[in-house]
Design a protein around this motif. Sequence first.
Motif, PDB file in Angstrom:
ATOM      1  N   GLY A 161       1.046   9.697   9.348  1.00  0.00           N
ATOM      2  CA  GLY A 161       0.309   8.738  10.183  1.00  0.00           C
ATOM      3  C   GLY A 161      -0.402   7.660   9.397  1.00  0.00           C
ATOM      4  N   ALA A 162      -0.502   7.813   8.070  1.00  0.00           N
ATOM      5  CA  ALA A 162      -1.290   6.844   7.287  1.00  0.00           C
ATOM      6  C   ALA A 162      -0.649   5.463   7.298  1.00  0.00           C
ATOM      7  CB  ALA A 162      -1.477   7.337   5.857  1.00  0.00           C
ATOM      8  N   ALA A 163       0.682   5.395   7.283  1.00  0.00           N
ATOM      9  CA  ALA A 163       1.349   4.085   7.278  1.00  0.00           C
ATOM     10  C   ALA A 163       0.976   3.304   8.547  1.00  0.00           C
ATOM     11  CB  ALA A 163       2.862   4.261   7.178  1.00  0.00           C
ATOM     12  N   THR A 164       1.032   3.986   9.679  1.00  0.00           N
ATOM     13  CA  THR A 164       0.672   3.346  10.949  1.00  0.00           C
ATOM     14  C   THR A 164      -0.790   2.919  10.937  1.00  0.00           C
ATOM     15  OG1 THR A 164       2.241   4.842  11.981  1.00  0.00           O
ATOM     16  CG2 THR A 164       0.763   3.663  13.456  1.00  0.00           C
ATOM     17  N   THR A 165      -1.651   3.796  10.440  1.00  0.00           N
ATOM     18  CA  THR A 165      -3.081   3.477  10.382  1.00  0.00           C
ATOM     19  C   THR A 165      -3.322   2.231   9.537  1.00  0.00           C
ATOM     20  OG1 THR A 165      -3.586   5.813  10.563  1.00  0.00           O
ATOM     21  CG2 THR A 165      -5.357   4.400   9.778  1.00  0.00           C
ATOM     22  N   ILE A 166      -2.674   2.158   8.382  1.00  0.00           N
ATOM     23  CA  ILE A 166      -2.861   0.999   7.492  1.00  0.00           C
ATOM     24  C   ILE A 166      -2.449  -0.289   8.195  1.00  0.00           C
ATOM     25  CG2 ILE A 166      -1.963  -0.121   5.399  1.00  0.00           C
ATOM     26  CD1 ILE A 166      -1.862   2.716   4.131  1.00  0.00           C
ATOM     27  N   LEU A 167      -1.307  -0.262   8.867  1.00  0.00           N
ATOM     28  CA  LEU A 167      -0.832  -1.473   9.561  1.00  0.00           C
ATOM     29  C   LEU A 167      -1.783  -1.868  10.684  1.00  0.00           C
ATOM     30  CD1 LEU A 167       3.003  -0.716   9.613  1.00  0.00           C
ATOM     31  CD2 LEU A 167       1.745  -2.245   8.072  1.00  0.00           C
TER      32      LEU A 167
ATOM     33  N   PRO B   9       0.817  -1.220   0.000  1.00  0.00           N
ATOM     34  CA  PRO B   9       0.000   0.000   0.000  1.00  0.00           C
ATOM     35  C   PRO B   9       0.850   1.269   0.000  1.00  0.00           C
ATOM     36  CG  PRO B   9       0.118  -0.902   2.213  1.00  0.00           C
ATOM     37  CD  PRO B   9       0.871  -1.858   1.331  1.00  0.00           C
ATOM     38  N   SER B  10       0.260   2.333  -0.506  1.00  0.00           N
ATOM     39  CA  SER B  10       0.886   3.660  -0.400  1.00  0.00           C
ATOM     40  C   SER B  10       0.217   4.395   0.757  1.00  0.00           C
ATOM     41  CB  SER B  10       0.657   4.470  -1.679  1.00  0.00           C
ATOM     42  OG  SER B  10       1.184   3.785  -2.774  1.00  0.00           O
ATOM     43  N   PRO B  11       1.008   5.011   1.606  1.00  0.00           N
ATOM     44  CA  PRO B  11       0.407   5.687   2.773  1.00  0.00           C
ATOM     45  C   PRO B  11      -0.143   7.069   2.419  1.00  0.00           C
ATOM     46  CG  PRO B  11       2.791   5.796   2.891  1.00  0.00           C
ATOM     47  CD  PRO B  11       2.463   5.019   1.650  1.00  0.00           C
ATOM     48  N   THR B  12      -1.029   7.083   1.439  1.00  0.00           N
ATOM     49  CA  THR B  12      -1.652   8.341   1.036  1.00  0.00           C
ATOM     50  C   THR B  12      -3.017   8.491   1.691  1.00  0.00           C
ATOM     51  OG1 THR B  12      -2.411   7.191  -0.935  1.00  0.00           O
ATOM     52  CG2 THR B  12      -0.449   8.532  -1.164  1.00  0.00           C
ATOM     53  N   GLY B  13      -3.346   7.568   2.579  1.00  0.00           N
ATOM     54  CA  GLY B  13      -4.613   7.610   3.299  1.00  0.00           C
ATOM     55  C   GLY B  13      -4.838   6.245   3.910  1.00  0.00           C
ATOM     56  N   PRO B  14      -5.878   6.106   4.742  1.00  0.00           N
ATOM     57  CA  PRO B  14      -6.171   4.793   5.331  1.00  0.00           C
ATOM     58  C   PRO B  14      -6.632   3.811   4.259  1.00  0.00           C
ATOM     59  CG  PRO B  14      -7.776   6.456   6.041  1.00  0.00           C
ATOM     60  CD  PRO B  14      -6.815   7.149   5.142  1.00  0.00           C
ATOM     61  N   LEU B  15      -6.638   2.536   4.597  1.00  0.00           N
ATOM     62  CA  LEU B  15      -7.170   1.526   3.678  1.00  0.00           C
ATOM     63  C   LEU B  15      -8.608   1.856   3.336  1.00  0.00           C
ATOM     64  CD1 LEU B  15      -6.286  -2.055   4.996  1.00  0.00           C
ATOM     65  CD2 LEU B  15      -5.192  -0.802   3.139  1.00  0.00           C
ATOM     66  N   HIS B  16      -8.978   1.665   2.093  1.00  0.00           N
ATOM     67  CA  HIS B  16     -10.387   1.771   1.706  1.00  0.00           C
ATOM     68  C   HIS B  16     -10.768   0.426   1.088  1.00  0.00           C
ATOM     69  CE1 HIS B  16      -8.834   2.336  -2.335  1.00  0.00           C
ATOM     70  NE2 HIS B  16      -8.025   3.239  -1.828  1.00  0.00           N
ATOM     71  N   PHE B  17     -12.008   0.301   0.683  1.00  0.00           N
ATOM     72  CA  PHE B  17     -12.480  -1.004   0.216  1.00  0.00           C
ATOM     73  C   PHE B  17     -11.640  -1.515  -0.958  1.00  0.00           C
ATOM     74  CE2 PHE B  17     -15.468  -3.879  -2.019  1.00  0.00           C
ATOM     75  CZ  PHE B  17     -15.647  -4.794  -0.998  1.00  0.00           C
ATOM     76  N   GLY B  18     -11.240  -0.591  -1.843  1.00  0.00           N
ATOM     77  CA  GLY B  18     -10.425  -0.971  -3.004  1.00  0.00           C
ATOM     78  C   GLY B  18      -9.096  -1.584  -2.596  1.00  0.00           C
ATOM     79  N   SER B  19      -8.424  -0.987  -1.623  1.00  0.00           N
ATOM     80  CA  SER B  19      -7.133  -1.552  -1.214  1.00  0.00           C
ATOM     81  C   SER B  19      -7.335  -2.836  -0.409  1.00  0.00           C
ATOM     82  CB  SER B  19      -6.278  -0.529  -0.454  1.00  0.00           C
ATOM     83  OG  SER B  19      -7.036   0.302   0.384  1.00  0.00           O
TER      84      SER B  19
END
Length: 295
Positions: A51-57, A8-18
């Motif tokens: 913070g998006a990378a942390t959020t995704i994880l 993933p790219s940390p350009t935002g939190p995960l969404h349904f597409g990712s």
Amino acid sequence: MYTGRFAPSPTGPLHFGSLIAAVASYCEAKSHQGNWLVRMEDLDKPREIPGAATTILQQLEKFGFEWDGAILYQSQRVEAYAAALDQLKQNNLVYPCTCTRKEIADSTSSLGIEGLIYPGTCLRQPLKQQSTLAWRIKTPDRVITFHDAIQGDISQNLQHDIGDFILKRADGLFAYQLAVIVDDAEQGITHVVRGADLLNSTPRQIFLQQTLHYPIPTYAHVPVAANAAGEKLSKQTLAQPIHIKNCADLLFHALQFLGQNPPESLQSEAKHIIWQWAFANWQLHKVPAIKSKSA
Ligand SMILES: [Zn+2]
């Protein structure tokens, strides 16, 4: 050993597409008793959301994804990308370019799959004196073909369809196309399962792998939620970051979207039950293809 990844790219939190790409790559790796790695594609610092990378994880953990090994951060891999570019420089396969977007737009009207085809100006003319250079790779006039496990046979002539593309931008950032293949080679990725928005990039990546003598993984491009025929999800669903409370429900819908036909009775189950069903029943060939504009 089967080795897959989610990047993933940390350009935002995960969404349904990712989530779709994560579920598909995870189930495919698990059904092969393979490894599943996570790579954070945080090369483009200007586009990154703090913070998006942390959020995704955290989101991945809440969903119950378990990745193998350490997470690879592209922002820490700049030396490896520079080494790959140096190798291409030594072999005279890349050239510096000082053209601005406007200069390119003014000098050509030749359209490829992703916009104007760079007319090779800097190959023919002395470079303008300036400190910032982009680096482009010379694309061959030959067809690159690969078999995508979901989308079928895909062909591109890079010179005609894409043109000499950038590996390092004038602002000093390495391009995604270079970084991704250096990292796939470094991590020993054997199978790439990702969203079909990257289908058009794959011939460029295979060309770079061939040129740098890297192994070429197997590719499977899953439909992108927004593009899948007949599976139109509301804009709102797509735009909203996924909510951790709905993990099991989202997981169920991701499997449904991926053509796996989970039984309705599963919908009310806890997420670990859904994962169990998914690992036991996952079949890549059931994932619906999409129609690609170019291929
Ligand atoms: Zn140029």
